[in-house]
Scaffold this motif. Structure first.
Motif, PDB file in Angstrom:
ATOM      1  N   GLU A 166       0.871  -1.130  -0.076  1.00  0.00           N
ATOM      2  CA  GLU A 166       0.001   0.050   0.217  1.00  0.00           C
ATOM      3  C   GLU A 166       0.823   1.219   0.007  1.00  0.00           C
ATOM      4  O   GLU A 166       0.462   2.116  -0.799  1.00  0.00           O
ATOM      5  CB  GLU A 166      -0.939  -0.152   1.230  1.00  0.00           C
ATOM      6  N   ARG A 167       1.738   1.314   0.710  1.00  0.00           N
ATOM      7  CA  ARG A 167       2.971   2.487   0.854  1.00  0.00           C
ATOM      8  C   ARG A 167       3.526   2.784  -0.351  1.00  0.00           C
ATOM      9  O   ARG A 167       3.400   3.940  -0.726  1.00  0.00           O
ATOM     10  CB  ARG A 167       3.815   2.280   1.797  1.00  0.00           C
ATOM     11  N   ARG A 168       3.961   1.851  -1.301  1.00  0.00           N
ATOM     12  CA  ARG A 168       4.485   2.023  -2.407  1.00  0.00           C
ATOM     13  C   ARG A 168       3.475   2.530  -3.519  1.00  0.00           C
ATOM     14  O   ARG A 168       3.807   3.202  -4.372  1.00  0.00           O
ATOM     15  CB  ARG A 168       5.224   0.586  -2.959  1.00  0.00           C
ATOM     16  N   ARG A 169       2.472   1.707  -3.436  1.00  0.00           N
ATOM     17  CA  ARG A 169       1.422   2.408  -4.343  1.00  0.00           C
ATOM     18  C   ARG A 169       0.620   3.771  -4.124  1.00  0.00           C
ATOM     19  O   ARG A 169       0.514   4.437  -5.122  1.00  0.00           O
ATOM     20  CB  ARG A 169       0.149   1.159  -4.269  1.00  0.00           C
ATOM     21  N   ARG A 170       0.880   4.205  -2.692  1.00  0.00           N
ATOM     22  CA  ARG A 170       0.484   5.664  -2.793  1.00  0.00           C
ATOM     23  C   ARG A 170       1.642   6.622  -3.419  1.00  0.00           C
ATOM     24  O   ARG A 170       1.260   7.720  -3.836  1.00  0.00           O
ATOM     25  CB  ARG A 170       0.381   5.863  -1.307  1.00  0.00           C
TER      26      ARG A 170
END
Length: 210
Positions: A69-73
């Motif tokens: 999730e962090r990378r996708r954000r």
């Protein structure tokens, strides 16, 4: 290339899963259009792709590597439906600069040029822009983040037909430089062969022919 494989999503507020075994791939140069009626889960899918929500099952990869999730954000820029309702800058310039400690004028102008707002007075309030121009400004704000993936939630909602055509053409142009995914309930607007189209119904995604 962005790929989703077997995504299942069951929010706590729903009786059952609203996304079931969703799989798709999207790549630069080919706008991906996801159609479906209101309540079909289109916005939830955008939230999952952008890292704002977490699916119960499934895999998301970027160029073959799994991304959390962090990378996708960090990869994604998102423009939700009616973004103009959430403008907080007193001027166009302030709206562009929100979240940036420093932002060079040439970078701002480049983003505005891409969305067709170069001739506007940057000292005007965003509320003075037309509906289509406000959508363009919201997109420019996201472009300044230099996203690899741009997600647009109902970008033509509430606009008259002539302006809708302009936004669709802008979408086609922006997709040449990044992965671009649009969710919409207006399939009649996206009929060109370069559009990769899916229909989301009953929690399942089906590829269609524009």
């Amino acid at each position: 290339m962005l790929e989703l494989k077997g995504i299942n999503y069951h929010p706590a507020t729903a009786e059952g899963p609203i996304l079931k075994a969703i799989s798709l791939s999207a790549q630069t140069g080919e706008p991906t259009i996801i159609f479906g009626p209101s309540g079909s889960g289109k916005t939830s899918l955008i939230e999952i792709i952008s890292g704002l929500s977490r699916p119960q099952r499934g895999l998301i990869t970027w160029h073959g590597n799994q991304v959390n999730e962090r990378r996708r954000r960090s990869l994604c820029g998102v423009v939700f439906q009616f973004p103009e309702r959430h403008f907080i800058g007193l001027t166009i310039l302030q709206e562009l600069r929100l979240g940036h400690r420093r932002l060079a004028i040439d970078i701002q102008e480049k983003a505005l040029k891409k969305v067709g707002l170069m001739t506007e007075n940057y000292k005007r309030p965003p509320e003075w822009l037309s509906g289509g121009q406000q959508r363009r400004l919201a997109i420019a704000v996201q472009l300044l983040r230099e996203p690899k993936i741009l997600l647009l939630d109902e970008p033509t909602a509430g606009l008259d037909w002539s302006v809708r055509d302009e936004i669709v053409e802008l979408i086609n142009q922006l997709s040449k430089e990044r992965v671009l995914i649009v969710v919409s309930h207006e399939p009649e607007l996206f009929t060109k062969k370069q559009h990769l189209s899916y229909e989301l119904t009953n929690g399942k995604l089906h590829k269609t022919v524009p």
